[in-house]
Design an enzyme around this catalytic site. Structure first.
Site, PDB file in Angstrom:
ATOM      1  N   LYS A   1      -9.055 125.574  51.495  1.00 49.19           N
ATOM      2  CA  LYS A   1      -9.045 126.887  52.144  1.00 49.19           C
ATOM      3  C   LYS A   1     -10.237 126.943  53.068  1.00 49.19           C
ATOM      4  CE  LYS A   1      -8.613 129.978  48.644  1.00 49.19           C
ATOM      5  NZ  LYS A   1      -8.664 131.248  47.967  1.00 49.19           N
TER       6      LYS A   1
ATOM      7  N   GLY B   1      -6.517 139.480  42.957  1.00 48.06           N
ATOM      8  CA  GLY B   1      -5.123 139.778  43.317  1.00 48.06           C
ATOM      9  C   GLY B   1      -4.491 140.860  42.449  1.00 48.06           C
TER      10      GLY B   1
ATOM     11  N   ASN C   1     -13.481 125.731  50.984  1.00 43.43           N
ATOM     12  CA  ASN C   1     -13.259 125.853  49.543  1.00 43.43           C
ATOM     13  C   ASN C   1     -12.168 124.859  49.155  1.00 43.43           C
ATOM     14  OD1 ASN C   1     -12.632 126.605  46.950  1.00 43.43           O
ATOM     15  ND2 ASN C   1     -12.291 128.770  47.422  1.00 43.43           N
TER      16      ASN C   1
ATOM     17  N   ARG D   1      -4.281 130.304  31.846  1.00 41.31           N
ATOM     18  CA  ARG D   1      -5.307 129.917  30.857  1.00 41.31           C
ATOM     19  C   ARG D   1      -5.285 130.881  29.674  1.00 41.31           C
ATOM     20  NH1 ARG D   1      -9.608 129.957  35.246  1.00 41.31           N
ATOM     21  NH2 ARG D   1      -9.149 128.095  36.454  1.00 41.31           N
TER      22      ARG D   1
ATOM     23  N   LEU E   1      -9.679 140.182  38.463  1.00 37.12           N
ATOM     24  CA  LEU E   1      -8.397 139.820  37.853  1.00 37.12           C
ATOM     25  C   LEU E   1      -7.500 139.184  38.901  1.00 37.12           C
ATOM     26  CD1 LEU E   1      -7.740 143.110  35.818  1.00 37.12           C
ATOM     27  CD2 LEU E   1      -8.864 141.019  35.038  1.00 37.12           C
TER      28      LEU E   1
ATOM     29  N   HIS F   1     -16.801 132.732  39.055  1.00 37.05           N
ATOM     30  CA  HIS F   1     -16.471 133.856  39.959  1.00 37.05           C
ATOM     31  C   HIS F   1     -17.747 134.584  40.405  1.00 37.05           C
ATOM     32  CE1 HIS F   1     -12.197 134.440  38.084  1.00 37.05           C
ATOM     33  NE2 HIS F   1     -12.132 133.647  39.147  1.00 37.05           N
TER      34      HIS F   1
ATOM     35  N   GLU G   1     -15.172 136.521  48.892  1.00 37.59           N
ATOM     36  CA  GLU G   1     -16.115 135.461  48.533  1.00 37.59           C
ATOM     37  C   GLU G   1     -16.559 134.679  49.763  1.00 37.59           C
ATOM     38  OE1 GLU G   1     -14.706 133.665  44.488  1.00 37.59           O
ATOM     39  OE2 GLU G   1     -13.041 134.724  45.393  1.00 37.59           O
TER      40      GLU G   1
ATOM     41  N   ARG H   1     -17.950 126.104  48.883  1.00 38.40           N
ATOM     42  CA  ARG H   1     -17.905 126.677  47.542  1.00 38.40           C
ATOM     43  C   ARG H   1     -17.973 125.531  46.548  1.00 38.40           C
ATOM     44  NH1 ARG H   1     -12.923 128.390  43.972  1.00 38.40           N
ATOM     45  NH2 ARG H   1     -14.050 129.483  42.346  1.00 38.40           N
TER      46      ARG H   1
HETATM   47  P1  AMP Z   1      -5.797 135.742  43.231  1.00 39.68           P
HETATM   48  O1  AMP Z   1      -6.003 134.561  42.323  1.00 39.68           O
HETATM   49  O2  AMP Z   1      -6.951 136.683  43.277  1.00 39.68           O
HETATM   50  O3  AMP Z   1      -5.256 135.399  44.580  1.00 39.68           O
HETATM   51  O4  AMP Z   1      -4.629 136.604  42.535  1.00 39.68           O
HETATM   52  C1  AMP Z   1      -3.352 136.066  42.405  1.00 39.68           C
HETATM   53  C2  AMP Z   1      -2.536 136.917  41.451  1.00 39.68           C
HETATM   54  O5  AMP Z   1      -2.561 138.300  41.846  1.00 39.68           O
HETATM   55  C3  AMP Z   1      -1.063 136.547  41.527  1.00 39.68           C
HETATM   56  O6  AMP Z   1      -0.780 135.503  40.654  1.00 39.68           O
HETATM   57  C4  AMP Z   1      -0.382 137.803  41.101  1.00 39.68           C
HETATM   58  O7  AMP Z   1      -0.165 137.721  39.710  1.00 39.68           O
HETATM   59  C5  AMP Z   1      -1.368 138.914  41.365  1.00 39.68           C
HETATM   60  N1  AMP Z   1      -0.857 139.883  42.344  1.00 39.68           N
HETATM   61  C6  AMP Z   1      -0.896 139.833  43.687  1.00 39.68           C
HETATM   62  N2  AMP Z   1      -0.301 140.921  44.219  1.00 39.68           N
HETATM   63  C7  AMP Z   1       0.129 141.681  43.199  1.00 39.68           C
HETATM   64  C8  AMP Z   1       0.822 142.933  43.088  1.00 39.68           C
HETATM   65  N3  AMP Z   1       1.194 143.618  44.154  1.00 39.68           N
HETATM   66  N4  AMP Z   1       1.097 143.402  41.839  1.00 39.68           N
HETATM   67  C9  AMP Z   1       0.721 142.711  40.746  1.00 39.68           C
HETATM   68  N5  AMP Z   1       0.062 141.543  40.779  1.00 39.68           N
HETATM   69  C10 AMP Z   1      -0.229 141.024  41.985  1.00 39.68           C
END
Ligand code: AMP
Length: 415
Positions: free
Chosen positions: A14, A341, A7, A250, A218, A189, A396, A99
């Site tokens: 990644k 996340g 990716n 964004r 999210l 996504h 993914e 990806r």
């Molecule tokens: P991702 O793009 O799916 O890796 O998600 C990244 C985002 O998940 C980060 O920018 C954080 O804002 C959020 N995140 C990760 N861990 C936590 C947590 N324990 N509590 C709140 N937000 C989180």
């Protein structure tokens, strides 16, 4: 088969190596052998590499481009001291899965990469100038470094949403603009929404045709998806990933007039404004602090920072609006599933999004919700909730690896 899943982002790479095959897919017994991340390609890159559950190796390395980054990974994979189970030479990697962000209307599923697929991905660059060029760099580097005989497969972020009906994907613009330029909603996504729908079926024993749910991814990027009969019928991202929910940096939905207004008021270029919409808006733009939800929650709780609180409230308000809209489209929903996340780790955010929706049959169980963090797949609604709510950590890479096997072995593709 050992599949090397790749990716590539504009300055990142990644990867995972996943052992999978038709029988392992059937038994849900695929195995992740190694993974890693290289960030800041082009300068002193930050490298994280990990075999299985062993402690990760972290280091810095000057890596000038994606090819140098991939070469670095391959050298590490092949080094005798790395000890990845079942891998001692390049011949133990059997295929590469990539990806690819934008497949437009051309790619409705995953494809073995040949010259015409590469040309197709190149044709989509117009629609994804930030993403497809990086994906192509990964593809070219992999062809060169793994050799032309290695099967390579492209898995598209847009493909899952290719089932959306016209009513959902068209913008209310002059129809010729769609005919001439294919201006429409594509959605992204897709592999994440598809994985979450697949896990929902595993958890509930439902068939694909019975899968009528709303999935909400999210993360730093955010999107919601309405799934009817196992197929995406609407999603919040649009022709590009900029549309829809408020995200880390964004803006999500805005009135396009804002762009012209800003050009006049600030004398800025379109590029500069899009840079603001993509990189300086969302949680970061509203809070003026950060795009990281963890830090925002900290600021809101410890210092009652007004704009951190506002950013969180706006973020949740918009997710709620989309969920409500999709409930209307689907004539109710059999479940709501959170991933990404934030979706997987932030009980307070989930509660804010789904609070006050009892009339729509949604009731969160606070105890369950609090426990659903750090990769736990579980139900977080109460037993009396008419709409079950799940947290389903996304994967993914697994979809990428499985689609790669299916494409290489000409097996049927489930949705
Ligand atoms: P991702 O793009 O799916 O890796 O998600 C990244 C985002 O998940 C980060 O920018 C954080 O804002 C959020 N995140 C990760 N861990 C936590 C947590 N324990 N509590 C709140 N937000 C989180």
């Amino acid at each position: 088969m050992n599949v090397f899943v790749l990716n590539c982002g504009s300055s990142s790479l990644k990867f995972q190596i996943i052992e999978t095959d038709a029988d392992l897919i059937e038994k849900d017994a695929d195995r992740q052998l190694a993974k890693g991340l290289i960030e800041r390609i082009g300068s002193e890159a930050i490298v994280t590499l990990q075999v299985g559950d062993n402690p990760p190796f972290r280091g810095a390395q000057p890596l000038r481009d994606h090819k140098a980054a991939l070469a670095h990974v391959i050298n590490w994979v092949m080094a005798p001291e790395t000890h990845i189970p079942g891998i001692s030479g390049l011949s133990d990697i059997h295929a590469v899965g990539h990806r690819v962000v934008h497949g437009a209307e051309r790619f409705k599923g995953s494809h073995l990469i040949d010259k015409s697929v590469i040309a197709g991905i190149q044709e989509c660059i117009d629609l994804a100038p930030l993403h497809n060029p990086a994906n192509l760099k990964g593809i070219f580097a992999a062809i060169e470094l793994f050799g032309p005989a290695m099967p390579q497969v492209a898995v598209f972020d847009t493909a899952f949403h290719s089932t959306m009906p016209e009513t959902a994907y068209l913008y209310a613009l002059p129809y010729q603009l769609y005919r001439r330029f294919k201006i429409r909603k594509y959605g992204f996504h897709g592999t994440s929404h598809r994985y979450v729908a697949f896990r929902y079926r595993k958890l509930t024993g439902k068939q694909r045709k019975e899968t009528n749910i709303i999935t909400v991814h999210l993360g730093n990027g955010c999107s919601a998806c309405a799934i009817r009969g196992g197929q995406s019928v609407d999603t919040s991202m649009g022709m590009t990933p900029l549309e829809g929910l408020m995200m880390g940096t964004r803006s999500g939905d805005i009135d396009p007039t804002v762009i012209e207004f800003l050009m006049h008021k600030e004398g800025t270029s379109v590029d500069e404004i899009f840079s603001t919409l993509n990189k300086r808006s969302g949680l970061l733009g509203i809070s003026g602090l950060t795009n990281d939800m963890r830090d925002l929650e900290g600021e809101a709780e410890e210092h009652q920072d007004r704009r951190a609180i506002l950013a969180i409230e706006m973020f949740c308000y918009r997710v709620k609006k989309y969920i409500g809209g999709y409930m209307a489209i689907l004539n109710g929903t059999d479940a709501i599933c959170f991933a990404g996340g934030i979706g997987e780790n932030a009980p307070g955010i989930r509660k804010r999004i789904l609070g006050n929706m009892e009339w729509l049959g949604v009731e969160i169980d606070d105890g369950r919700n609090a426990k659903a963090i750090r990769g736990r797949e579980m139900l977080i609604s109460s037993d009396t909730s008419r709409v079950p709510v799940y947290v389903i950590p996304t994967n993914e890479e697994l979809i990428l690896a499985r689609d790669t096997v299916r494409a290489v072995k000409s097996l049927p593709f489930p949705g």
